[in-house]
Design a protein around this motif. Structure first.
Motif, PDB file in Angstrom:
ATOM      1  N   THR A  40       6.745   6.323  -0.154  1.00 21.21           N
ATOM      2  CA  THR A  40       6.707   5.453   1.027  1.00 21.21           C
ATOM      3  C   THR A  40       5.526   4.496   0.943  1.00 21.21           C
ATOM      4  O   THR A  40       4.508   4.771   0.313  1.00 21.21           O
ATOM      5  CB  THR A  40       6.582   6.274   2.332  1.00 21.21           C
ATOM      6  N   PHE A  59       0.846  -1.190   0.000  1.00 20.28           N
ATOM      7  CA  PHE A  59       0.000   0.000   0.000  1.00 20.28           C
ATOM      8  C   PHE A  59       0.879   1.238   0.000  1.00 20.28           C
ATOM      9  O   PHE A  59       1.869   1.304   0.727  1.00 20.28           O
ATOM     10  CB  PHE A  59      -0.881   0.048   1.251  1.00 20.28           C
ATOM     11  N   LYS A  60       0.480   2.211  -0.789  1.00 20.79           N
ATOM     12  CA  LYS A  60       1.163   3.498  -0.810  1.00 20.79           C
ATOM     13  C   LYS A  60       0.706   4.329   0.394  1.00 20.79           C
ATOM     14  O   LYS A  60      -0.478   4.340   0.731  1.00 20.79           O
ATOM     15  CB  LYS A  60       0.765   4.192  -2.117  1.00 20.79           C
ATOM     16  N   VAL A  61       1.649   5.019   1.038  1.00 21.20           N
ATOM     17  CA  VAL A  61       1.324   5.989   2.097  1.00 21.20           C
ATOM     18  C   VAL A  61       1.729   7.349   1.581  1.00 21.20           C
ATOM     19  O   VAL A  61       2.878   7.536   1.178  1.00 21.20           O
ATOM     20  CB  VAL A  61       2.111   5.698   3.383  1.00 21.20           C
ATOM     21  N   THR A  62       0.788   8.292   1.600  1.00 20.78           N
ATOM     22  CA  THR A  62       1.125   9.590   1.010  1.00 20.78           C
ATOM     23  C   THR A  62       0.303  10.707   1.639  1.00 20.78           C
ATOM     24  O   THR A  62      -0.778  10.473   2.179  1.00 20.78           O
ATOM     25  CB  THR A  62       0.904   9.570  -0.521  1.00 20.78           C
ATOM     26  N   LYS A 118      -2.846   9.308   3.926  1.00 21.72           N
ATOM     27  CA  LYS A 118      -3.707   8.543   3.042  1.00 21.72           C
ATOM     28  C   LYS A 118      -3.057   7.187   2.771  1.00 21.72           C
ATOM     29  O   LYS A 118      -1.847   7.100   2.566  1.00 21.72           O
ATOM     30  CB  LYS A 118      -3.846   9.331   1.739  1.00 21.72           C
ATOM     31  N   VAL A 119      -3.867   6.122   2.789  1.00 22.22           N
ATOM     32  CA  VAL A 119      -3.405   4.790   2.375  1.00 22.22           C
ATOM     33  C   VAL A 119      -4.167   4.436   1.121  1.00 22.22           C
ATOM     34  O   VAL A 119      -5.401   4.469   1.114  1.00 22.22           O
ATOM     35  CB  VAL A 119      -3.711   3.730   3.450  1.00 22.22           C
ATOM     36  N   THR A 120      -3.452   4.084   0.056  1.00 26.18           N
ATOM     37  CA  THR A 120      -4.156   3.843  -1.189  1.00 26.18           C
ATOM     38  C   THR A 120      -3.393   2.865  -2.077  1.00 26.18           C
ATOM     39  O   THR A 120      -2.172   2.729  -1.959  1.00 26.18           O
ATOM     40  CB  THR A 120      -4.400   5.173  -1.945  1.00 26.18           C
ATOM     41  N   ALA A 130      -1.156  -5.595  -0.113  1.00 27.45           N
ATOM     42  CA  ALA A 130      -2.209  -5.050  -0.980  1.00 27.45           C
ATOM     43  C   ALA A 130      -2.564  -6.073  -2.055  1.00 27.45           C
ATOM     44  O   ALA A 130      -2.647  -5.745  -3.228  1.00 27.45           O
ATOM     45  CB  ALA A 130      -1.740  -3.740  -1.597  1.00 27.45           C
ATOM     46  N   PHE A 174      -8.504  -0.142  -3.141  1.00 26.11           N
ATOM     47  CA  PHE A 174      -8.430  -1.494  -2.579  1.00 26.11           C
ATOM     48  C   PHE A 174      -9.592  -1.812  -1.635  1.00 26.11           C
ATOM     49  O   PHE A 174     -10.174  -2.882  -1.678  1.00 26.11           O
ATOM     50  CB  PHE A 174      -7.096  -1.666  -1.837  1.00 26.11           C
ATOM     51  N   LEU A 191       3.440   0.936   3.166  1.00 24.52           N
ATOM     52  CA  LEU A 191       3.258   0.207   4.426  1.00 24.52           C
ATOM     53  C   LEU A 191       4.118  -1.049   4.387  1.00 24.52           C
ATOM     54  O   LEU A 191       4.152  -1.767   3.382  1.00 24.52           O
ATOM     55  CB  LEU A 191       1.785  -0.165   4.618  1.00 24.52           C
TER      56      LEU A 191
END
Lengths: 478, 478
Positions: free
Chosen positions: A200, A171-174, B172-174, A229, B195, A202
């Motif tokens: 970055t 998962f992307k963290v942003t 944000k987690v995406t 994910a 997701f 998770l």
């Protein structure tokens, strides 16, 4: 007066003139008998209401789910199945629960699916109360085991700037917006403007960071959340789950197997000792559930028998090569019953193969080791044969893989060569390579998926039922 | 032969004919004396090399940071400061460490900033070894305290679909891409294609989910990572930190204060008992550090004295209203030395005010309670006065706020009205409101920032030095 927990009242060594109990009504029978639970134990305490001298208005409010405070004498119970009960002198409704609206009605036998959608309330049932207490005690057993042995608990980072491990989709963290996302001159997303100044994600594992600490503190363990994910909508996968990852300097693969086996046996024994009533309940739940299955699919052992079996029997240690020989010659392979037929050494094992080995062939937990290098991660130590690595997987009946581990490649040159071959960026993992640059040594570790352990110990069959608020594809309620 | 930990050798009750030790060289003096450390203790074991009978080639490889295996006799030491030493019979270099390149050279006295940039190696210093062992023992103390009292450990979700709490800016987690992001017809980001099928963030607190479990299991605690996407580049803030959040059904604010105080005293006492050597080292480190400060800025107490002071003295409980009276009349307020002058009841307290109360006025930990409703969160219980809420903050010398907690608003109507006034979506928090719909009761809890506790116990002054891999704005290395 201060209220007493129901667990303590039921364990009282004597009757008591006046006690106060607070909890939630599970059932109310005959306008007289409240089964009250406060979560301290699976057992309810029976509170006997003097209905002739209690206002109708109050009696009507004693509904399933209501919070009440009860004061009275703790006396020996006349009824069967309980040592003590409370003869109610004073009853106070703390919070009502509209019987028409409260979703968790025992008489409706709510389905597990329905309960998952009400994860905030399902813990008010016997089943989920028991599961969550067992989960908590298992967690503590994990910490106790390692701390007693002098391991250092390490909180490896959850947000990670390193995406090189390749253990799974991340998962992307942003903190960047989707609208008017900052861009570089050549049109790419400009992560330099993101919160951390870089891309970055998770974490999928704390292992690499854990290794750096093991190479200083000797014995360490992590126990924290990890993420995948992956669009796996199965009864064994979660997008967010808790993982335990010990890492030990100077341990080789045999030490690693010994540690994993000893650890698993310790935490199971600890939980059997601490949670007899919850496990007894979960055992009978499982028996009930299995009654609806065809005979052939039922477990051969009841829950506690199965747990004790794991304690009393060594895990069978089998090399990948031996396992392939067994699988190639086994009836389901010859009769082409497997979805993936095993023909050659080098094949990746599927869960059908793992289950065959554990459940049909060996009928006990199995440690498979020395896997082909090309189906395992880059950091595993290459054997002298040049084609296998010092990997190990522990397989459990009904669960499949519960542990994955290895002796780590401690030789700088061999590790770098492997990374190059796989296209893993050395620059990105400079800090990981430092452990091999400066004072490298043999070391080993493993990862254990905590929820799979909870599944095994509770006898539940869907991993969504052993974590408080499961995260799966299309589901992040609460 | 199996190696023995240095901790066990130093605690041996007798000399031993043959032992094996593995560890990392801290220093090598006079071509003869290796100070060897394996992370099991802050103390090194002295290994005496028979240099006349050891190849020059080997002696040259005994450098700071190298991993070695040493076999020999454990004998009484001739030197001062150690009971035993190892007379080396066999020495094996496990992993070299190029003295020109190894960044952690004790003689260079690396700065804390330099060590932060080498978080993967700093743990090989005495200072960070001690900090990380103390952190680990403190963690275990947290679990021990709650488990012994029958609290259930609950893993609340890290990825959350609920952003209504307003405790801080969220990450944000995406799994959606920034390029060709799926859009709805009206041009917004289509999170239905993400997701989880909705917008998700990293949790800022497990409290709301924790409350739902407390209202079933009675006493619960969380201990997990939490996140703030706030651009706070201070010595007290991290973007990723660990938080402990107990929540107890039927506890009012006084019970909550009692719990917090008892808990903090327990974990500090536990750590003093288990980590005497590490704390002694950290105490002398702090003394050294303070020598470079002007007299007025130095601590009045040494580290252990300060920890014992917290154990032996009750925390001072002061209402917000009393605190405002004290602050309004205090010299720095009158002389306008504060950046924010306190004029009126209702002002939010800044850390300068908190520090004055704790460090100058009361000179002990302080619990402030009954804050104005409009500077605190929506879920705190409104007092009868209609303007204050049953909030509490615990303030520690040198640290500031270490605990924030409250009695929760258990009255459905009052809570909904408050949410409406603040524009918090009732639909979003349907599950949270269910705890007040069904069997509501008085309950309370608090959150304790674990790293602030570690700061206090270790006497460190920058929060980045008490977590293995700190995450702060523009920094997510490793």
């Amino acid at each position: 007066m201060r209220h007493t927990r129901i667990l303590d009242l039921l364990n009282s060594t004597k009757t008591l003139q006046e006690v106060n109990v607070k909890g939630w009504v599970r059932t109310f029978r005959n306008n007289q008998f409240i089964a009250l639970n406060d979560g301290s134990t699976i057992h309810n305490i029976q509170c006997v209401v003097d209905f002739e001298n209690t206002a109708d208005e109050t009696l009507k409010r004693i509904t399933t789910g209501a919070a009440v405070s009860v004061t009275g004498a703790l006396v020996e119970s006349q009824g069967a199945g309980q040592k003590y009960e409370v003869q109610v002198v004073k009853l106070e409704i703390l919070g009502d629960s509209d019987a028409e609206k409260f979703p968790i009605q025992p008489k409706n036998k709510p389905s597990l699916d329905f309960l998952r959608e009400n994860a905030h309330l399902r813990v008010r049932t016997n089943m989920f109360g028991a599961i969550m207490r067992v989960r908590s005690v298992l967690s503590y057993a994990v910490h106790s085991y390692f701390q007693e042995k002098g391991f250092v608990y390490v909180n490896t980072p959850i947000i990670t700037g390193s995406d090189a491990e390749g253990a799974g989709e991340m998962f992307k963290v942003t903190a960047l917006p989707f609208d008017n996302t900052p861009r570089t001159e050549d049109g790419n997303v400009n992560y330099k403007e993101d919160f951390f100044g870089k891309e970055t994600n998770l974490t999928v594992s704390g292992q690499l960071e854990g290794e750096t600490f093991a190479m200083a503190l000797g014995q360490i363990y992590t126990f924290g959340p990890t993420f995948r994910a992956e669009n796996s909508n199965t009864s064994r996968h979660l997008a967010e789950f808790w993982m335990i990852e010990p890492e030990v300097a100077f341990n080789d693969l045999t030490d690693n197997m010994d540690l994993a086996e000893d650890f698993i046996q310790y935490v199971i024994k600890y939980t059997i000792d601490k949670c007899p009533d919850d496990l007894k309940f979960l055992e009978s739940r499982l028996l009930d559930e299995e009654k609806s299955k065809p005979q052939a699919e039922r477990s051969e052992m009841a829950l506690l028998e199965k747990l004790n079996f794991v304690l009393e029997n060594n895990f069978k240690r089998v090399s990948y090569t031996e396992a392939i020989d067994i699988l190639r010659d086994c009836p389901p392979n010859k009769k082409k019953k497997f979805n993936y037929i095993i023909n050659e050494w080098g094949a990746d094992l599927q869960s059908e193969h793992e289950r065959y080995l554990v459940e049909k062939h060996f009928k006990c937990p199995v440690i498979l080791f020395d896997y082909p290098a090309n189906i395992k991660a880059f950091y595993m130590r290459l054997n002298e044969d040049g084609k296998t690595v010092r990997a190990m997987d522990i397989l459990f009946p009904g669960i499949g893989e519960i542990v994955g581990g290895s002796q780590r490649e401690e030789r700088f040159d061999v590790l770098v060569e492997k990374m190059k071959a796989l296209g893993i960026d050395e620059e990105e993992l400079w800090w990981y390579l430092d452990t091999r640059r400066f004072g490298s040594a043999v070391h080993s570790g493993f990862g254990l998926g905590f929820e799979r352990l909870v599944l095994f110990v509770t006898g539940m069959t869907n991993i969504r039922d052993v974590i408080p608020f499961p995260r799966t594809p299309m589901n992040a309620e609460f």
